[in-house]
Motif scaffolding. Sequence first.
Motif, PDB file in Angstrom:
ATOM      1  N   LYS A 317       8.285 -12.588  -3.686  1.00 15.44           N
ATOM      2  CA  LYS A 317       8.921 -11.919  -4.820  1.00 15.44           C
ATOM      3  C   LYS A 317       8.154 -10.696  -5.292  1.00 15.44           C
ATOM      4  CE  LYS A 317      10.786 -16.291  -6.648  1.00 15.44           C
ATOM      5  NZ  LYS A 317      10.753 -17.222  -7.815  1.00 15.44           N
ATOM      6  N   LEU A 318       6.867 -10.646  -4.967  1.00 13.35           N
ATOM      7  CA  LEU A 318       6.006  -9.543  -5.394  1.00 13.35           C
ATOM      8  C   LEU A 318       5.282  -8.979  -4.188  1.00 13.35           C
ATOM      9  CD1 LEU A 318       4.463  -7.805  -7.489  1.00 13.35           C
ATOM     10  CD2 LEU A 318       2.890  -9.732  -7.795  1.00 13.35           C
ATOM     11  N   GLN A 319       5.371  -7.666  -4.021  1.00  8.83           N
ATOM     12  CA  GLN A 319       4.639  -6.966  -2.974  1.00  8.83           C
ATOM     13  C   GLN A 319       3.834  -5.854  -3.639  1.00  8.83           C
ATOM     14  OE1 GLN A 319       7.084  -5.703   0.378  1.00  8.83           O
ATOM     15  NE2 GLN A 319       8.584  -7.307  -0.086  1.00  8.83           N
ATOM     16  N   LEU A 342       6.021   0.108   1.246  1.00 16.44           N
ATOM     17  CA  LEU A 342       5.325   0.528   2.456  1.00 16.44           C
ATOM     18  C   LEU A 342       5.525  -0.501   3.563  1.00 16.44           C
ATOM     19  CD1 LEU A 342       1.872   1.899   1.190  1.00 16.44           C
ATOM     20  CD2 LEU A 342       3.995   3.156   1.611  1.00 16.44           C
ATOM     21  N   THR A 343       5.717  -0.027   4.776  1.00 18.59           N
ATOM     22  CA  THR A 343       5.776  -0.920   5.928  1.00 18.59           C
ATOM     23  C   THR A 343       4.360  -1.314   6.328  1.00 18.59           C
ATOM     24  OG1 THR A 343       5.649   0.898   7.514  1.00 18.59           O
ATOM     25  CG2 THR A 343       7.848   0.258   6.738  1.00 18.59           C
ATOM     26  N   ASP A 344       4.246  -2.338   7.152  1.00 14.88           N
ATOM     27  CA  ASP A 344       2.916  -2.731   7.616  1.00 14.88           C
ATOM     28  C   ASP A 344       2.197  -1.584   8.333  1.00 14.88           C
ATOM     29  OD1 ASP A 344       3.069  -5.207   6.477  1.00 14.88           O
ATOM     30  OD2 ASP A 344       3.315  -6.316   8.355  1.00 14.88           O
ATOM     31  N   PRO A 345       2.853  -0.841   9.235  1.00 14.40           N
ATOM     32  CA  PRO A 345       2.156   0.288   9.871  1.00 14.40           C
ATOM     33  C   PRO A 345       1.654   1.315   8.860  1.00 14.40           C
ATOM     34  CG  PRO A 345       4.090  -0.282  11.149  1.00 14.40           C
ATOM     35  CD  PRO A 345       4.162  -1.079   9.880  1.00 14.40           C
ATOM     36  N   GLN A 346       2.428   1.552   7.811  1.00 16.94           N
ATOM     37  CA  GLN A 346       1.982   2.505   6.781  1.00 16.94           C
ATOM     38  C   GLN A 346       0.782   1.967   6.015  1.00 16.94           C
ATOM     39  OE1 GLN A 346       5.838   2.828   4.801  1.00 16.94           O
ATOM     40  NE2 GLN A 346       6.045   4.952   5.476  1.00 16.94           N
ATOM     41  N   ILE A 347       0.793   0.689   5.713  1.00 18.65           N
ATOM     42  CA  ILE A 347      -0.349   0.090   5.008  1.00 18.65           C
ATOM     43  C   ILE A 347      -1.585   0.152   5.890  1.00 18.65           C
ATOM     44  CG2 ILE A 347      -1.267  -2.038   3.999  1.00 18.65           C
ATOM     45  CD1 ILE A 347       1.620  -2.823   3.315  1.00 18.65           C
ATOM     46  N   LEU A 348      -1.416  -0.142   7.172  1.00 17.11           N
ATOM     47  CA  LEU A 348      -2.546  -0.165   8.092  1.00 17.11           C
ATOM     48  C   LEU A 348      -3.143   1.214   8.343  1.00 17.11           C
ATOM     49  CD1 LEU A 348      -1.126  -2.776  10.620  1.00 17.11           C
ATOM     50  CD2 LEU A 348      -3.151  -3.072   9.177  1.00 17.11           C
ATOM     51  N   GLN A 349      -2.382   2.267   8.052  1.00 22.29           N
ATOM     52  CA  GLN A 349      -2.875   3.629   8.236  1.00 22.29           C
ATOM     53  C   GLN A 349      -3.152   4.324   6.902  1.00 22.29           C
ATOM     54  OE1 GLN A 349      -0.160   5.772  10.861  1.00 22.29           O
ATOM     55  NE2 GLN A 349       0.148   3.938  12.110  1.00 22.29           N
ATOM     56  N   MET A 350      -3.294   3.578   5.836  1.00 21.19           N
ATOM     57  CA  MET A 350      -3.462   4.153   4.496  1.00 21.19           C
ATOM     58  C   MET A 350      -4.638   5.124   4.456  1.00 21.19           C
ATOM     59  SD  MET A 350      -3.527   2.074   0.888  1.00 21.19           S
ATOM     60  CE  MET A 350      -1.814   1.555   1.126  1.00 21.19           C
ATOM     61  N   ASN A 351      -4.384   6.307   3.902  1.00 23.64           N
ATOM     62  CA  ASN A 351      -5.425   7.347   3.848  1.00 23.64           C
ATOM     63  C   ASN A 351      -5.368   8.130   2.545  1.00 23.64           C
ATOM     64  OD1 ASN A 351      -3.094   8.776   4.216  1.00 23.64           O
ATOM     65  ND2 ASN A 351      -3.861  10.073   5.876  1.00 23.64           N
ATOM     66  N   TRP A 352      -5.011   7.435   1.449  1.00 24.41           N
ATOM     67  CA  TRP A 352      -4.919   8.084   0.148  1.00 24.41           C
ATOM     68  C   TRP A 352      -5.470   7.161  -0.928  1.00 24.41           C
ATOM     69  CZ3 TRP A 352      -1.752   4.975  -2.846  1.00 24.41           C
ATOM     70  CH2 TRP A 352      -0.803   4.192  -2.167  1.00 24.41           C
ATOM     71  N   LEU A 353      -5.781   7.775  -2.073  1.00 23.79           N
ATOM     72  CA  LEU A 353      -6.241   7.029  -3.242  1.00 23.79           C
ATOM     73  C   LEU A 353      -5.188   7.126  -4.334  1.00 23.79           C
ATOM     74  CD1 LEU A 353      -9.979   8.130  -3.315  1.00 23.79           C
ATOM     75  CD2 LEU A 353      -9.120   5.835  -2.798  1.00 23.79           C
ATOM     76  N   ALA A 354      -4.896   6.019  -4.977  1.00 23.98           N
ATOM     77  CA  ALA A 354      -3.822   5.964  -5.959  1.00 23.98           C
ATOM     78  C   ALA A 354      -4.171   6.712  -7.235  1.00 23.98           C
ATOM     79  CB  ALA A 354      -3.506   4.507  -6.291  1.00 23.98           C
ATOM     80  N   GLU A 355      -3.138   7.134  -7.918  1.00 28.06           N
ATOM     81  CA  GLU A 355      -3.308   7.723  -9.248  1.00 28.06           C
ATOM     82  C   GLU A 355      -4.073   6.733 -10.124  1.00 28.06           C
ATOM     83  OE1 GLU A 355      -0.402  10.006 -12.439  1.00 28.06           O
ATOM     84  OE2 GLU A 355       0.371   8.243 -11.391  1.00 28.06           O
ATOM     85  N   GLY A 356      -5.064   7.249 -10.809  1.00 29.34           N
ATOM     86  CA  GLY A 356      -5.921   6.388 -11.622  1.00 29.34           C
ATOM     87  C   GLY A 356      -7.285   6.183 -10.996  1.00 29.34           C
ATOM     88  N   VAL A 357      -7.403   6.474  -9.687  1.00 21.60           N
ATOM     89  CA  VAL A 357      -8.694   6.376  -9.013  1.00 21.60           C
ATOM     90  C   VAL A 357      -9.413   7.709  -9.141  1.00 21.60           C
ATOM     91  CG1 VAL A 357      -9.918   5.932  -6.847  1.00 21.60           C
ATOM     92  CG2 VAL A 357      -7.793   4.694  -7.372  1.00 21.60           C
ATOM     93  N   GLN A 358     -10.620   7.689  -9.655  1.00 18.54           N
ATOM     94  CA  GLN A 358     -11.417   8.904  -9.782  1.00 18.54           C
ATOM     95  C   GLN A 358     -12.258   9.084  -8.519  1.00 18.54           C
ATOM     96  OE1 GLN A 358     -13.600   9.149 -13.454  1.00 18.54           O
ATOM     97  NE2 GLN A 358     -11.893   8.409 -14.699  1.00 18.54           N
ATOM     98  N   GLY A 359     -12.062  10.216  -7.871  1.00 19.90           N
ATOM     99  CA  GLY A 359     -12.821  10.504  -6.660  1.00 19.90           C
ATOM    100  C   GLY A 359     -11.920  11.022  -5.561  1.00 19.90           C
TER     101      GLY A 359
END
Length: 366
Positions: A317-319, A342-359
């Motif tokens: 129910k939650l992703q 996000l699909t599994d391939p997109q998650i496995l290739q993650m190359n960004w930092l979410a809004e709220g992350v400093q750096g």
Amino acid sequence: MYKNLVAALAAACCFSSPAFSQTTAPATDPLKVGFVYVAPLTDAGWVRQHEEGRKAVEAALPGKVKTTFVENVPEGADAERVIRDLAQQGNKLIFTPSFGYMEPTLKVAKDFPDVKFESVTGYKTAPNVAVANARYYEGRYLAGIAAGRMTKTHIAGYVAGFPIPEVLQGINAFTLGMRSVDPKAQVKVVWLDAWFDPPKERDAAMTLFNQDVDVIAFHTGSTAVMAAAQERGRMAVAYHSDMRRVAPDAQIVAVTHQWGGYYTERARAVLDGSWKSGSVWGGVKEGMIRVGDFGPKVPKAVQDEVLARQRDIAAGKLQPFRAAVDVRDNEGHVVIPRGAALTDPQILQMNWLAEGVQGKLVRAGS
């Protein structure tokens, strides 16, 4: 055990009976299983959880397996040497749980086609090399909810090893979980370029505590961040293991990894001849990730909320990477459109930092 006893008695007093000797099945040697650990074996942390998995295999398959491990093996040439040694020593199943062991595992596997290898956190397979990993980010999201409910400063810290996708998934899921209950939350990240370096881990935590951080998470291999939080009177999210022995007052929740079930299943598959190469990526639903072990500071209402969301993840129910509204990175780009996941391939290739992350991420060539 009973058959072994009968055979022993026959050898002692009835060895002249040819009929008996013809019906006695030959003894079967136990399956030799090797484990390679990237850091020293301590009371808690990444290596400890794999050690618990090794012991679970022995407990589940008594007399059928004989396990061994080598600890504190650096990634690279040393890893190849140790993995090769384990294969030469007759281990027919070898677990190599560290991302940097992937290439050495593949190299050794080519020379030992009759040995089965399990590259844990790797992603490349071969006929005798399977890969497995856990959806650590599911636990991170839940820990973020706990952190968001507990923080007073709205600022969390995160001590991270390397900027690989697995770590980025955790940072982003933690941030999204935290901001789901505290929209003002910010997460400050310190990169260590090391998986296990207790002095550096401690120094990074202390630096973050000096920047208004009142709750901290980490993706490294020791308990140093937890100890620092206990010392400074701050809150912390334990990772890999329950770490309340180290930080009884600081720990608010733990994200724990459960490897025993998977390791036992794979050893049993080798024993019965059903082992096949493949890829497993399990999470809360599969029992490979669990969140709990709340500290004394956490109100029951927060505990109940986190556990309810854990049940939601298990039920599908939650992703964590499904967007109710546009999800942006910390440079303002939409990375998950509203209503998408996000699909599994997109998650496995993650190359960004979410809004709220400093750096920022340091990428090759930048």
